[in-house]
Design an enzyme around this catalytic site. Sequence first.
Site, short mmCIF file in Angstrom:
data_model
loop_
_atom_site.label_atom_id
_atom_site.label_comp_id
_atom_site.label_asym_id
_atom_site.label_seq_id
_atom_site.Cartn_x
_atom_site.Cartn_y
_atom_site.Cartn_z
N THR A 130 -8.66 6.47 -6.24
CA THR A 130 -8.31 5.40 -5.31
C THR A 130 -9.06 5.57 -4.00
O THR A 130 -9.60 6.63 -3.71
CB THR A 130 -6.81 5.41 -4.98
OG1 THR A 130 -6.52 6.54 -4.16
CG2 THR A 130 -5.96 5.41 -6.23
N ASP A 131 -9.07 4.53 -3.21
CA ASP A 131 -9.48 4.67 -1.82
C ASP A 131 -8.32 5.32 -1.06
O ASP A 131 -7.23 5.52 -1.59
CB ASP A 131 -9.84 3.30 -1.23
CG ASP A 131 -10.87 3.42 -0.12
OD1 ASP A 131 -10.93 4.48 0.54
OD2 ASP A 131 -11.60 2.45 0.13
N TYR A 132 -8.56 5.62 0.18
CA TYR A 132 -7.65 6.38 1.04
C TYR A 132 -6.25 5.73 1.09
O TYR A 132 -6.10 4.63 1.59
CB TYR A 132 -8.26 6.44 2.44
CG TYR A 132 -7.70 7.47 3.37
CD1 TYR A 132 -8.41 8.61 3.68
CD2 TYR A 132 -6.47 7.29 3.99
CE1 TYR A 132 -7.92 9.56 4.57
CE2 TYR A 132 -5.96 8.22 4.88
CZ TYR A 132 -6.70 9.36 5.17
OH TYR A 132 -6.21 10.29 6.05
N THR A 133 -5.25 6.39 0.54
CA THR A 133 -3.84 5.96 0.50
C THR A 133 -3.64 4.59 -0.15
O THR A 133 -2.65 3.91 0.11
CB THR A 133 -3.18 5.95 1.91
OG1 THR A 133 -3.80 4.96 2.72
CG2 THR A 133 -3.27 7.31 2.56
#
Length: 760
Positions: free
Chosen positions: A284-287
């Site tokens: 995933t991307d950040y969070t």
Amino acid sequence: MKFFKASLFLLVVTVSGARAQTTRDAKMDQFISSLMQKMTLEEKLGQLNLPGAGDITTGQASSSDIAGKIKEGKVGGLFNIKTVEKIRDVQKIAVEKSRLKIPLIFGMDVIHGYQTVFPIPLGLSCSWDMPLIERSARIAATEASADGINWTFSPMTDISRDARWGRASEGSGEDPYLGSQIAKAMVKGYQGDDLSKNNTILSCVKHFALYGAIEAGRDYNTVDMSRLRMYNEYFPPYKAAVEAGAGSVMTSFNEVEGVPASANKWLMTEVLRNQWGFNGMVVTDYTAINEMIDHGLGDLKAVSALALAAGVDMDMVGEGFLTTLKQSLQEGKITQQEIDMACRRILEAKYKLGLFQDPYRYCNVKRSKTEIFTPAFRKEARATAAQSFVLLKNDNNVLPVKKNGTIALVGPLADATENMTGTWSVAADFSKSVSLLKGLTNAAGKQAKVLYAKGSNLTADSVLEANSTMFGKSLRRDNRPADVIRREALEIARQSDVIVAALGESAEMSGESSSRTDIGIPQVQKELLAELLKTGKPVVLVLFTGRPLTLKWESENVPAILNVWFGGSEAGDAIADVLFGDVNPSGKLTMTFPIDVGQVPLFYNHKNTGRPLAEGKWFTKFRSNYLDVPNDPLYPFGFGLSYTKFDYSDVKLSSTLLKAGQEITASVTVTNTGSKEGKEVVQLYIRDMVGSITRPVKELKGFRKINLKAGESQEVTFKITEEDLKFYNSDLKFVAEPGDFKVFIGTNSRDVKEADFKLQ
């Protein structure tokens, strides 16, 4: 260390041939299956966890907050930690103090270079030079791997057609064909031919998918489009990167068809894996998983289960996988098979990188001292930057500047060392970058006198300037009255023979979370530019930007405009090379420059309407146009001038009939009719005149970058096959339909010669 001795036996030596490939895969499968049989559920979930490095410093790894989780097998990798010493310290915890001694993978945003920084990706794309782009990624991989990094979150392959979006700076522009070629070059540059070599790094294609089409150009916003548009206009660069062998893919923040990408099973499993055959890992991307709570898909446990079921393997920062999936498994919301598959893909990536053979293979102190920011790499970065600059205007041959007399260098970007590397240059040592002031002074030597004044702040609004100069990229705001700052610049301007105005955006005025509604040069800088023009001295606008800007007034009033984007570590010297004519500019735009922000999204390969505006017209009632501005761009896709001139002959076709399975050739003769040697990007476009669905007015299908001496001619030939004419029809079948076509060849998407042919 018995674990690693055993794994040495299983390591595959790279050999050629399909049979060797099959053997290698079988050995990898055997090794990983054996390892996974020893893993507990918690250890498998730990592999799915990618936290940030946090507070780890050299020599303090064992006492850091994250060390305990690594010892317990609850971490699969770390990102945004660098240097061999730090990474070795952390890796030592994983392979010597955890139960199964599974090595970590280390990622970083190596976007357009590591310490040797190349032009921002949008600028780099304007070189239209695939070997040059591949080489920039190869150097980035060499440096990053020498400093302990083995995974980069690049290339960004999002098609971007809205200049308000700050992350346009991080991509390759608006065209799917060119974007696909660049994606392949970047993947090859990062990964090389053998990932097990210690100077290659795993690439990560992002942001999957459609992130560049967010509504209103506002970061993290919603995307909604037809599948026809996805397949024909936005998917091709992602697919090209996957076909080039990219080892990982990153999910995007936006939703797709009402489902956030990180929970979109159609996107992550049906398209990416089943249709395209991707077998690497998805992160995933950040969070991004946690953010699906605000999207309205449920609590952390619910959205984590949705992401895993969709086909996501690794959770960046959020730790939802680590903390909730065990309970979801017990509740029957996910399956053991889904956990095992995600874990396997991450272990496979580590295996392919050779980490099971030697977890410290990227921790060679000698390499870190001899293969980073070398004179040779800096020389290549300088040459590459010069190829990325786009000459937008040059009335009366104001450029190149003569290397004598007095040059007034004015503007808030003139002595802005920290800003030269542009956005996403997280490993750069800004103090070692070359500012424009330094570059001009270096080049002028004793032959010309360079006078400098700041002239204005970036903006009149101090808060906006603070928000646009983050991450150590301050422009050292001058708090005196604007007229006092400007007066200093006018004083040196009156003493000069030529004025170089270094204006535009700061490095962090574009990039992530840097969307703008006003995409012009800030007003205080425009006022400075207007006063400089009133001196009557020739003015060269050196434009720093991470996106297309609205430059109508500048284009009408400034005699010469050189767009230098953000050129990287060696930007100042590279700009001087072009300003003084040591390098002839050859960059071509890969995003359309609008006249007005109200035109965006604006792109060359648009569809016609049922009421198209006649060519060359402005306002016609009941036609598809605006009352206040033309439909046309200020500078079209593919545009870029040179210090010389190139003339094109008419297009010649080998045949006007293309039969299925055969090919025809289209050719032009290009002549350098100027007095200087130069490079030209010859561009081929095609239009499908009648289709079962509406088709774009032009589509880029080929390009060649050639070098011609003054007076030299060259015939440039393109092959056209049935494959070049294919598109996804209403049934999402990739087909070429018989009928009439036009072929266009020219210096940009607007200024072309054309011919007709038919597909039988």
